[in-house]
Design a protein around this motif. Sequence first.
Motif, PDB file in Angstrom:
ATOM      1  N   VAL A  22       0.818  -1.097  -0.001  1.00 27.75           N
ATOM      2  CA  VAL A  22      -0.118  -0.014   0.058  1.00 27.75           C
ATOM      3  C   VAL A  22       0.794   1.235  -0.097  1.00 27.75           C
ATOM      4  CG1 VAL A  22      -2.005  -1.058   1.096  1.00 27.75           C
ATOM      5  CG2 VAL A  22      -0.380   0.123   2.575  1.00 27.75           C
ATOM      6  N   THR A  26       0.080  -1.934 -11.693  1.00 33.32           N
ATOM      7  CA  THR A  26      -1.077  -1.951 -10.619  1.00 33.32           C
ATOM      8  C   THR A  26      -2.208  -2.367 -11.070  1.00 33.32           C
ATOM      9  OG1 THR A  26       0.118   0.385 -10.141  1.00 33.32           O
ATOM     10  CG2 THR A  26      -2.160   0.064  -9.204  1.00 33.32           C
ATOM     11  N   ASN A  83      -4.175  -5.091  -8.803  1.00 35.24           N
ATOM     12  CA  ASN A  83      -5.587  -5.108  -8.321  1.00 35.24           C
ATOM     13  C   ASN A  83      -6.768  -6.004  -8.797  1.00 35.24           C
ATOM     14  OD1 ASN A  83      -5.850  -2.538  -6.334  1.00 35.24           O
ATOM     15  ND2 ASN A  83      -4.305  -1.976  -7.845  1.00 35.24           N
ATOM     16  N   TYR A  84      -6.222  -6.366 -10.003  1.00 34.57           N
ATOM     17  CA  TYR A  84      -7.233  -7.181 -10.799  1.00 34.57           C
ATOM     18  C   TYR A  84      -7.072  -8.684 -10.126  1.00 34.57           C
ATOM     19  CZ  TYR A  84      -8.888 -10.555 -14.291  1.00 34.57           C
ATOM     20  OH  TYR A  84      -9.680 -11.584 -15.076  1.00 34.57           O
ATOM     21  N   LEU A 110      -6.168  -9.162  -6.940  1.00 34.87           N
ATOM     22  CA  LEU A 110      -6.556  -9.108  -5.426  1.00 34.87           C
ATOM     23  C   LEU A 110      -8.136  -9.217  -5.547  1.00 34.87           C
ATOM     24  CD1 LEU A 110      -6.238  -8.181  -2.489  1.00 34.87           C
ATOM     25  CD2 LEU A 110      -6.244  -5.749  -3.464  1.00 34.87           C
ATOM     26  N   ARG A 111      -8.722  -8.314  -6.397  1.00 29.08           N
ATOM     27  CA  ARG A 111     -10.212  -8.307  -6.584  1.00 29.08           C
ATOM     28  C   ARG A 111     -10.568  -9.755  -6.733  1.00 29.08           C
ATOM     29  NH1 ARG A 111     -13.555  -6.830  -3.453  1.00 29.08           N
ATOM     30  NH2 ARG A 111     -12.350  -5.079  -3.345  1.00 29.08           N
ATOM     31  N   ARG A 129      -7.981  -1.392   1.686  1.00 28.79           N
ATOM     32  CA  ARG A 129      -6.883  -0.554   0.782  1.00 28.79           C
ATOM     33  C   ARG A 129      -6.655  -1.100  -0.712  1.00 28.79           C
ATOM     34  NH1 ARG A 129      -3.037   2.153   3.508  1.00 28.79           N
ATOM     35  NH2 ARG A 129      -2.782   3.298   1.840  1.00 28.79           N
ATOM     36  N   ARG A 130      -6.356   0.119  -1.474  1.00 25.67           N
ATOM     37  CA  ARG A 130      -6.414  -0.382  -2.998  1.00 25.67           C
ATOM     38  C   ARG A 130      -4.706  -0.886  -3.074  1.00 25.67           C
ATOM     39  NH1 ARG A 130      -3.807   2.755  -6.786  1.00 25.67           N
ATOM     40  NH2 ARG A 130      -4.514   2.472  -9.085  1.00 25.67           N
ATOM     41  N   ALA A 131      -4.389  -2.093  -3.795  1.00 23.14           N
ATOM     42  CA  ALA A 131      -3.110  -2.390  -3.952  1.00 23.14           C
ATOM     43  C   ALA A 131      -2.372  -1.508  -4.656  1.00 23.14           C
ATOM     44  CB  ALA A 131      -3.170  -3.810  -4.586  1.00 23.14           C
ATOM     45  N   SER A 132      -0.960  -1.364  -4.493  1.00 26.58           N
ATOM     46  CA  SER A 132      -0.280  -0.858  -5.487  1.00 26.58           C
ATOM     47  C   SER A 132       0.084  -1.739  -6.348  1.00 26.58           C
ATOM     48  CB  SER A 132       1.040  -0.233  -4.635  1.00 26.58           C
ATOM     49  OG  SER A 132       1.717  -1.082  -3.922  1.00 26.58           O
ATOM     50  N   HIS A 133       1.408  -2.124  -6.527  1.00 27.63           N
ATOM     51  CA  HIS A 133       2.157  -3.236  -7.366  1.00 27.63           C
ATOM     52  C   HIS A 133       1.723  -4.512  -6.886  1.00 27.63           C
ATOM     53  CE1 HIS A 133       5.079  -2.781  -4.758  1.00 27.63           C
ATOM     54  NE2 HIS A 133       6.008  -3.433  -5.419  1.00 27.63           N
ATOM     55  N   PHE A 161       0.324  -7.092  -3.411  1.00 25.23           N
ATOM     56  CA  PHE A 161      -0.675  -7.370  -2.210  1.00 25.23           C
ATOM     57  C   PHE A 161      -0.661  -8.503  -1.386  1.00 25.23           C
ATOM     58  CE2 PHE A 161      -2.501  -9.378  -5.803  1.00 25.23           C
ATOM     59  CZ  PHE A 161      -3.033 -10.645  -5.253  1.00 25.23           C
TER      60      PHE A 161
END
Length: 481
Positions: free
Chosen positions: A215, A350, A354-355, A357-358, A372-376, A378
């Motif tokens: 993050v 990124t 996030n793809y 992670l979701r 939290r939104r991931a960076s590169h 997670f």
Amino acid sequence: MLIFDHSRPGRTANAQLPSSADDISAVPEHLRRRVPPPLPEASELDVVRHYTKLSQLNYSIDTQLYPLGSCTMKYNPRVCNTLAKLPEFLGMHPMAAEVAGQGLLACLYDLQEILKEVSGMRAVSLAPAAGAQGEFAGVAMMRAYHEAREDVAREEILVPDAAHGTNPASAVMCGYRVREIPTDRDGNVAMDVLQRAVGPRTAGIMLTNPSTLGVFELQIEEIAATVHAAGGLLYYDGANLNAILGKVRPGDMGFDVIHLNLHKTFSTPHGGGGPGAGPVGVSEKLLPYLPLPLVAKEAGEYRWLSERDAPASIGRLTAFAGNVGVLLRAYVYARLLGCEGMRRVAEFATLNANYLLRKLIDAGFSAAFPDRRASHEFILSFKAMAKERRVTALDFAKRLLDHGFYAPTTYFPLLIPECMLIEPTETESKQTLDGFIEAMIRIKQEAETCPETVREAPHTTPVRRLDEVKAARELNLTFKR
């Protein structure tokens, strides 16, 4: 199978034998062998086939997704290798006259300028031969700065608990005591603890941003102001620069020194103990202390700066100019990308993270920081699965090998129980990511219906699960007939 298993008496690879005319008279009698060395006797074809088969067993970025969190194992474009291996580069002797190496010096000078612009720093030295050596150089420059000001009471380096393990090691090697700063529940540095910790003993803080928790540090400007107000300096660990490349610069966040892992963000070879490159960039405060050598451009000509030009430098860290071959690969990569390409690196790294992670959250996996939104990268936590099914993060990682994927980083950072740190990088396609997601879902289903299959993994690799503690404490790699 070992090469010794192919050995048969009398077999040789004649093309590789030394000439019988080689003179050994210069070797003292007492240093000469009394019996031949216990080498395998194998034909050239046996040797070629053996090592080719071994190479095909390796997991590598050339063969599989390598989502090793915090290490940015992206694809290394072959054109970078090809151009770095041009005969004019390979044939350049490090002690050749500067007039004979103007092309090489021009490339290294341009790389300094590119990294200076990328990092937002005042100047860059390419000398450090690895990220850890870049860390050492950064902290050594911080120490030189305080000593030059006779501010010798500064004996502490602040290090967040989510930092890379080399951060506290580098600080200790430079003579500092390490003071750990905890992370709050949202993954940020605990500001209340930091504010109580800073003071006249604070030499600086070592930060990675985005952090190893995946993050972006939301209070980075407040952290910078707090440490600077106390007279300390800010050190930026560049391991996660891939997440912000072309988007935001550490210099603009308030950092005074940074090391950049060219073998991560700039796609040079990574792993196997080297080679690497960890250039350091500095703000105006630390400019006099940069390690040597540096490339300067004067009246259209390039030359090396030495101790005569920079008497306050912390000195030399490597022989000659560091790992020039790695630096050239990074230079080619940076020139291929350009400014727009660098921005796309961060965007797609990124997006991919996030793809993943979701999709994994939707499949029932537990994220360490779901809000939290991931960076590169997670973190997933397998704490609940370990408690309910006795299937750990390590078990999951081992089972991924059976599905053709290299396992992500496990149990780092240490403050997340049963954690798996996943970094897909920007070079992987959606199809590859979907395959990884499908494998994770299948393993999760196995953990719920047949957990022993996961606990006993891997099943398809040449070597099954090892006793890792014994291997670490009683490593024995000696072959005996």
